[in-house]
Design an enzyme around this catalytic site. Structure first.
Site, mmCIF file in Angstrom:
data_model
loop_
_atom_site.group_PDB
_atom_site.id
_atom_site.type_symbol
_atom_site.label_atom_id
_atom_site.label_comp_id
_atom_site.label_asym_id
_atom_site.label_seq_id
_atom_site.Cartn_x
_atom_site.Cartn_y
_atom_site.Cartn_z
ATOM 1 N N ASP A 193 150.411 18.823 17.597
ATOM 2 C CA ASP A 193 150.349 19.781 18.709
ATOM 3 C C ASP A 193 151.265 19.365 19.857
ATOM 4 O OD1 ASP A 193 148.744 21.688 17.649
ATOM 5 O OD2 ASP A 193 146.948 21.181 18.764
ATOM 6 N N GLY A 230 144.893 29.132 16.404
ATOM 7 C CA GLY A 230 146.115 28.538 16.924
ATOM 8 C C GLY A 230 146.463 29.129 18.279
ATOM 9 N N THR A 263 140.789 25.923 13.239
ATOM 10 C CA THR A 263 139.840 25.792 14.345
ATOM 11 C C THR A 263 138.572 26.619 14.110
ATOM 12 O OG1 THR A 263 141.743 25.474 15.802
ATOM 13 C CG2 THR A 263 139.669 25.870 16.879
#
Length: 588
Positions: A449, A495, A409
């Site tokens: 996810d 995360g 990310t």
């Protein structure tokens, strides 16, 4: 790292020559202060101050791209487009147009805070058995990730397009052109990207297009400093620049994505054109928690970020962290136990609110959180933690989630001269996503996810896979409000550890009087599921013995956060970037 600034000059990113000198000093200051890749806790980046505007992002090239847009008179949304598309080029392992994002936005003209959900969606053909083997057992994580099975409908391009159509000031194609130019002319591979390519060599080598881009003809990974060109990405952006989001969702680009996903050798997926045709960005109300004299506002479900950060802060508020200080193990016990309590609620209740009834208001109820805080016993770590029973009008029995969310990310913040504020966290999920590359960009693995199991002991899991559903996220783009005005924009990659990174930085700034750079630099201690992570090579290790005596199980490890923050003051702006990564702040 002076190559960064020189490369920007030679590739023509400075379109407004008269503005180069005004930003050069700040750019060089920020580049000079970049710490090594793995901070020992000794090296620190410097707080950057500015009067009119500020950008903080995870790569110097992306930060500068956003600052250039603002220097040309663009606004925060214009700069957001430039930063995101540049990150997709120079930091492809973390985010890009093959993924999704959450945007928290302050519109200073309307005096309104809102959020935009650009999260990826599960294909309409996805079934609850997508991540189960022939015996009905969950697949191993990377068996599910690598290939087409894990790819969800991307949302980033539509998020950029829709918000720019509504708020943008500069012409769309002119914002994108500098990124196209750099993709054609090439950029130098950063130390971080080179290191991650080497670490993931086996999985990245599995698919021909990905291997051809990240590796040399002899099979060796591209080394730091290598000039890396991406003409395919340039062509993709050229189409998007001229046709907008339509070029991505209806046309050859979508067709190629679908073919790549459906034909991925050994692990194909079910993404189809109908998923692209029906994808929508959702504007949602922010989820806000009262904390001290602030309102901590962020992205609500399908993100668990704002709710879980809010719970941690509200629980810790019941204790004297300010009096105890950052050097007290009692402070860290309370933060750790509060985090574990919040994560228990997250695991049971939080998921896509469009699919699963959620006790959103109850999870932030003051009396409920006070009751949760009373479970903490100073000097004795919580042994067994269960989800609570928040006030809830909807009776529904749910089981604990079993999803895996690994750190990757990217996050960036922007404040423009007009006072508009962007806090955006963006991802393709795991580092390098599905490892599938199409037309110069990587595809996400966002479906992993979801919980691989749909039920536990016959009880449904809120974050189970369903067609069209958005997987739960821990991304926590945040805007802190004070007296109904934005006070700070903050967020991080990492995360599910994102939540702890953001909460800890807010506590450090508000309770321990650290400036935002010091709060970002501060060593990390996190507890999500029972084990207390302690950042190795930092002064946080000094707490290990005392915390273990309290009953904590500890793990000394790398905690490679990537926090970025901008503080908004009456007389200017302050920007901070995490020394653990190569990001920077630039302001004018």
């Amino acid at each position: 790292m002076h190559w960064t600034f020189n490369r920007l000059v030679t590739t023509g990113l400075f379109l407004a020559t008269s503005l180069v000198l005004s930003t050069q000093a700040v750019a060089n200051q920020a580049v000079d202060s970049v710490a090594p890749e793995h901070s020992t806790g000794l090296e620190k980046k410097q707080l950057v101050k500015a009067k009119d505007y500020m950008v903080t992002a995870a790569n110097p090239l992306a930060t500068q791209a956003g600052a250039d847009v603002l220097a040309q008179g663009g606004n925060a949304i214009d700069a957001m487009v430039a930063v995101q598309l540049m990150l997709g080029l120079v930091e492809p392992q973390s985010s890009g147009i093959g993924g999704g994002a959450f945007l928290v936005y302050w519109d200073n003209t309307e005096q309104k805070l809102t959020t935009y959900d650009g999260r990826e969606t599960a294909p309409l053909a996805a079934t609850p058995k997508l991540f189960l083997d022939e015996n009905g057992q969950p697949l191993q994580f990377y068996d599910a990730v690598v290939g087409g099975r894990s790819v969800a409908t991307p949302g980033t391009v539509k998020l950029l397009w829709d918000t720019h159509q509504k708020y943008g000031k500069l012409e769309w194609k002119n914002i994108i052109q500098p990124v196209i130019t750099l993709a054609e002319q090439g950029f130098e591979v950063s130390p971080r990207l080179s290191s991650l390519i080497e670490k993931d060599a086996k999985r990245l080598s599995r698919f021909p297009a990905t291997k051809a881009y990240f590796f040399n003809p002899d099979g060796s990974p591209k080394a730091k400093g290598t000039l890396l060109k991406n003409p395919e990405y340039a062509q993709t952006l050229t189409a998007i620049a001229s046709q907008g989001a339509k070029a991505f969702y209806q046309g050859d680009i979508a067709t190629d994505i679908i073919k790549t996903v459906q034909n991925a050798a050994g692990n194909s997926g079910v993404l189809a054109q109908g998923d692209f045709d029906t994808y929508q960005i959702k504007q949602r109300d922010p989820a806000c928690t009262a904390y001290q004299s602030y309102d901590i506002c962020g992205m609500g479900p399908p993100s668990s970020g704002a709710l879980t950060v809010g719970q941690i802060l509200a629980i810790t508020e019941q204790y004297d962290l300010k009096g105890w200080g950052a050097e007290s193990a009692k402070s860290w016990q309370v933060i750790a136990d509060a985090s574990r309590l919040a994560f228990a609620d997250r695991g049971k209740y939080m998921a896509d609110q469009d699919y699963v009834p959620m006790p959103t208001e109850g999870l932030l109820d003051k009396d409920y959180l006070k009751q949760r805080a009373e479970l903490i016993q100073i000097g004795k770590a919580l042994s067994k933690v269960e989800a609570g029973n928040p006030p809830w009008s909807h009776a529904m029995n749910l089981s604990m989630d079993q999803s895996i969310e690994l750190p990757s990310t990217s996050h960036f913040n922007i404040v423009d001269k007009q006072g508009n504020v962007v806090s955006m966290t963006t991802t393709i999920e795991n580092a390098f996503g599905s490892r599938l590359m199409v037309r110069g960009f990587l595809l996400n693995n966002e479906l992993t996810d979801f919980s691989f199991r749909t039920h536990q002991d016959g009880v449904p899991i809120a974050n189970r896979l369903e067609p069209g559903k958005r997987p739960r996220s821990s991304m926590a783009p945040t805007i802190m409000m004070k007296d109904d005005k934005p006070y700070m924009a903050i967020g991080s990659p990492g995360g599910s550890r994102i939540i702890g990174y953001v909460a800890q930085a807010i506590i450090a700034h508000t309770q321990w009087d650290m400036d935002i750079q010091s709060a970002v630099n501060q060593p990390r201690l996190l507890n999500r599921f029972g084990t207390l992570d302690i950042e190795q090579g930092t002064t946080a290790e000094s707490f290990q013995s005392e915390l273990e005596k309290m009953g904590f199980k500890t793990d000394v490890r790398d905690l490679n956060s990537g926090l970025h923050a901008i503080r908004i003051l009456k007389d200017g702006l302050e920007g901070a970037a995490d020394p653990r990564r190569e990001g920077m702040a630039i302001g004018q």
